[in-house]
Design an enzyme around this catalytic site. Structure first.
Site, short mmCIF file in Angstrom:
data_model
loop_
_atom_site.label_atom_id
_atom_site.label_comp_id
_atom_site.label_asym_id
_atom_site.label_seq_id
_atom_site.Cartn_x
_atom_site.Cartn_y
_atom_site.Cartn_z
N CYS A 36 -18.34 -40.08 -47.15
CA CYS A 36 -19.55 -40.27 -46.35
C CYS A 36 -20.78 -39.74 -47.09
O CYS A 36 -20.83 -38.55 -47.44
CB CYS A 36 -19.43 -39.58 -45.00
SG CYS A 36 -20.92 -39.78 -43.99
N CYS B 47 -20.73 -38.54 -35.28
CA CYS B 47 -19.54 -39.39 -35.37
C CYS B 47 -18.27 -38.69 -34.84
O CYS B 47 -17.39 -39.35 -34.31
CB CYS B 47 -19.33 -39.82 -36.82
SG CYS B 47 -20.67 -40.82 -37.49
N CYS C 290 -21.94 -33.46 -40.32
CA CYS C 290 -23.40 -33.51 -40.24
C CYS C 290 -23.76 -33.70 -38.78
O CYS C 290 -22.88 -33.88 -37.94
CB CYS C 290 -23.95 -34.64 -41.13
SG CYS C 290 -23.83 -36.28 -40.39
N LYS D 151 -24.38 -48.66 -28.73
CA LYS D 151 -22.96 -48.52 -28.46
C LYS D 151 -22.67 -48.78 -26.98
O LYS D 151 -23.39 -48.32 -26.11
CB LYS D 151 -22.48 -47.12 -28.85
CG LYS D 151 -22.63 -46.82 -30.34
CD LYS D 151 -22.18 -45.42 -30.69
CE LYS D 151 -22.32 -45.17 -32.20
NZ LYS D 151 -21.89 -43.79 -32.56
N LYS E 169 -28.86 -48.50 -33.90
CA LYS E 169 -27.52 -48.89 -33.45
C LYS E 169 -27.40 -48.74 -31.94
O LYS E 169 -28.09 -47.93 -31.31
CB LYS E 169 -26.47 -48.06 -34.16
CG LYS E 169 -26.57 -46.55 -33.92
CD LYS E 169 -25.57 -45.80 -34.77
CE LYS E 169 -25.74 -44.29 -34.62
NZ LYS E 169 -24.82 -43.54 -35.49
#
Length: 567
Positions: free
Chosen positions: A432, A475, A471, A208, A206
Site C-alpha cells: 500500500c 480501510c 494509516c 460505499k 468514493k
C-alpha cells in the site's frame, strides 16, 4: 462570493473522455512498468491501484531502477458471492501470473490480486469477463462494491437482500464503454456518451453502500455512505431503513476530517429502493465538495448542509417520502466459524482466513485447500465482511470430504481463539503506497499478546473487537473498534478506545504516537482492570466508557478531537 477552484482530480475526470484517458497507449509503453500522468488515477475506475513493493524500493533506487510497479486489482462481487468455477479461475491466475501468488479476501467482500504486472493486466480482465466477472467501479470516485450481510442461517431472507445488492450495484455502475474498449477489445462507441447518474465528473469521492440484516452488523453500516437495513415480516423482506453519511477516514493533523456515524433517514418499501439509492448518489454528486478532497465524502456534505436538508432533497428527487424508522437492533458483528445448519436444512462451513490472505506456505497450504474444496463443492462461496469465507449450501455427501480438506490445509484451526476471530487489519506494507506503519504483518503478534493478557486474567473465553490500520484512511475500520490502532510511523500508532461490540460507537483517542511496546503495556493494565471490575458480560469498550477511562464520542464533528480528561 468567490468560487473555490476545483481539485485537479476534477479536471482529469472531466478530460478523461469518460474514463478512457490514454490508458490504451500506456499499456504498450515498454519504458515503464507503471502508468503515466492522469492514467495513474484513471485506472482506479477500472478497479486497479498502481503499487510497488516498498520492501525493495530503496534497493532498486540504489540500482538506478524504477520501483517494481504492478497493480492491485479488485474484483467486483456484490454481496460477496462467487461460484467455485469462478474461484478456480482466479486461483490459477493468482498462482501463475502475480508476483505474490496470493488471493486476498477484503472486508468489503471483494477479492484482491496483488502484484499484477503490466503485461498481465489485460489478460486478467479478459479472464474475469470469461468467468462472468469484472473489476468495474471497485475503486475511484464511484459507488464501490455493494456489501450484504453474509447470513448463512436465514437463507431466504439473505437471498432477497443479496438480489437487492446486485440490483443496486448494477444500477449505480458507470455507463461508459471504456472498460470494454480498453480491456476486452470491445467496439468503440461512436455516439456521444453520458453518465446520467454519476455525471461527467463522476462523484466527488468514493462512495460505499451496504445492506445489513439485523441483528448481525457484519458490514459495519457506520463505515458506509449509504446503508439499507433489512426489515422483514414472517421471513419476507418488506423494505429497508435507510441510513446515510457514515465514514471512517480522517487525516492526521487535520481536524476538519473525522469519522462519522451514519444518520437515520427513515423507512422505504421495496419499490423505492433504486430511486432512493440514485437520489442519494445524485445529491452527493451535486452537493459534495469538489475543491477539497479531504472534505468531499458524503459525511461532510451532510454536516455542511444539514441532515434535514439533504433528506428533503433525496425525497424530492426519488419522488417518495421516508416513513418513520422501523425498530431494529444489532447484537454482534462476527462470523459464526465452523459448520452451521441453515433454517432450510442446508449446511454451511465458515472458514477463518487470517486477514483474508490465502497463500501457500510450508505447513499451511490454505490457497491450495480452497482450490481443492472448489473442485468438489456444488454450492457457492460467500466472502464475509470479516474477511472469512463461507462454503455455502454444502451437499450432505460432500461434508466429510470438505472437512478433511479444510483440516489438512489449515483452513480449520481447532486452536482458534475468540480474539483471533475478532481482530482485523488492513494490507499496509509492503504494497500500500499510503501505509505509514505495519498492519497485516504485525497483527498475529499483537493478537498473541492480547490472547496472553486475556488468559492471564481468566478471560480466555472473551475477546475485544481489535483493529489495526497502517494509516488513517479507514480501510481496517479501526474507528469502529473497541480498541483501534492507527499508524503514524513505523512502530508508532495512535491508540483509540471505547467503541462497542455492536459497531455503533466511535472510539476516542487515548494515546498518540506511541510505540507498540507502550501501547501493549497500557492495554495490559486496562484488561486487568476490566477483568476485576466489569459488569456481567460487559464488553471492553463499554467498560472503559462506563468507568470514565474515556468519554464516549457523541458527535464526531464536534467532540471527536476534544482532549479526554484522564483519571
Amino acid at each position: 462570493m468567490t468560487k473555490k477552484p476545483l481539485s485537479d482530480n476534477e479536471r482529469l475526470k472531466a478530460q478523461s473522455n469518460f474514463l478512457r484517458g490514454s490508458i490504451h497507449d500506456d499499456l504498450s509503453d515498454p519504458m515503464t512498468g507503471g502508468f503515466n500522468g492522469d492514467n495513474f488515477q484513471l485506472i482506479r475506475f477500472h478497479g486497479m491501484y498502481q503499487q510497488d513493493n516498498r520492501d525493495i524500493r530503496a534497493e532498486r533506487v540504489k540500482q538506478k531502477l524504477e520501483p517494481l510497479h504492478s497493480v492491485m486489482l479488485r474484483i467486483r462481487l456484490p454481496g460477496g458471492i462467487i461460484s467455485p468455477k469462478q474461484w478456480l479461475g482466479i486461483d490459477e491466475f493468482a498462482g501463475q501470473r502475480t508476483e505474490y501468488g496470493s488471493i486476498r479476501v477484503t472486508n468489503r467482500q471483494a477479492v484482491q490480486l496483488h502484484g499484477v504486472l503490466k503485461h498481465n493486466i489485460k489478460p486478467v480482465h479478459q479472464l474475469l469477463n470469461q468467468l462472468g466477472l469484472d473489476a468495474k467501479a471497485t475503486a475511484g470516485d464511484v459507488n464501490r462494491n455493494v456489501l450484504c450481510t453474509s447470513n448463512p442461517i436465514e437463507s431466504e431472507l439473505h437471498q432477497q437482500a443479496y438480489e437487492w445488492a446486485k440490483k443496486i450495484s448494477e444500477h449505480l455502475l458507470p455507463k461508459t464503454n471504456a472498460y470494454a474498449e480498453i480491456w476486452l477489445d470491445g467496439e468503440k462507441v461512436q455516439q456521444p456518451e453520458s453518465e446520467p447518474i454519476l455525471g461527467e465528473r463522476y462523484l466527488p469521492r468514493k462512495f460505499k453502500t451496504a445492506i445489513v440484516i439485523p441483528p448481525q452488523n457484519d458490514v459495519d453500516i457506520h463505515a458506509n455512505d449509504l446503508n439499507f437495513v433489512a426489515i422483514e415480516e414472517a421471513g419476507k423482506l418488506i423494505g429497508f431503513n435507510v441510513l446515510v453519511g457514515g465514514g471512517l477516514a480522517m487525516t492526521h493533523g487535520d481536524t476538519s476530517t473525522y469519522p462519522r456515524l451514519a444518520s437515520e433517514f427513515g423507512f422505504i418499501s421495496l419499490e423505492h429502493v433504486l430511486a432512493v439509492a440514485e437520489a442519494v448518489v445524485s445529491v452527493q454528486r451535486d452537493w459534495g465538495d469538489r475543491s477539497n478532497r479531504r472534505n468531499a465524502k458524503t459525511k461532510y456534505t451532510l454536516d455542511r448542509v444539514g441532515v434535514a436538508t439533504f433528506k428533503a432533497e433525496v425525497e424530492q428527487r426519488a419522488h417518495c417520502q421516508f416513513a418513520p424508522i422501523q425498530p431494529y437492533e444489532f447484537t454482534s458483528r462476527g462470523d459464526r466459524i465452523g459448520w452451521i445448519a441453515g433454517i432450510d436444512g442446508k449446511q454451511h462451513l465458515t472458514l477463518f482466513i487470517p486477514s483474508g490472505r490465502l497463500i501457500d506456505q510450508p505447513g499451511l497450504m490454505r490457497k491450495t485447500g480452497m482450490a481443492k474444496i472448489a473442485a468438489i463443492h456444488k454450492g457457492d462461496f460467500r466472502l464475509t465482511p470479516n474477511q472469512n469465507i463461507i462454503v455455502a449450501g454444502v451437499a450432505s455427501e460432500d461434508r466429510e470430504a470438505i472437512t478433511a480438506i479444510a483440516l489438512e490445509h489449515g483452513l480449520i484451526d481447532k486452536a482458534l481463539t475468540p480474539q483471533q476471530q475478532d481482530a482485523m487489519a488492513c494490507v499496509s506494507f509492503p504494497t500500500c503506497p499510503l501505509a505509514m506503519a505495519e498492519a497485516e504483518r504485525l497483527l498475529p503478534e499483537l493478537v498473541q499478546h492480547l490472547d496472553d493478557m486475556l488468559a492471564s486474567n481468566q478471560l480466555a473465553h472473551e475477546s475485544i473487537i481489535f483493529r489495526v490500520t497502517g494509516c488513517p484512511n479507514g480501510c481496517g475500520r479501526a474507528m469502529l473498534a473497541e480498541v483501534g490502532l492507527v499508524g503514524r510511523a513505523q512502530g508508532r500508532y495512535d491508540l483509540y478506545l471505547g467503541g462497542n461490540r455492536q459497531g455503533t460507537r466511535i472510539p476516542r483517542l487515548y494515546q498518540s504516537n506511541e510505540r507498540i511496546e507502550d501501547i501493549l503495556s497500557t492495554l495490559e493494565g486496562l484488561i486487568s482492570r476490566w477483568s476485576q471490575d466489569r459488569n456481567s458480560e460487559e464488553g471492553f469498550g463499554d467498560y472503559v466508557v462506563r468507568t470514565n477511562i474515556v468519554t464516549p464520542v457523541l458527535n464526531s464533528s464536534l467532540d471527536f478531537y476534544q482532549t479526554d480528561a484522564r483519571p
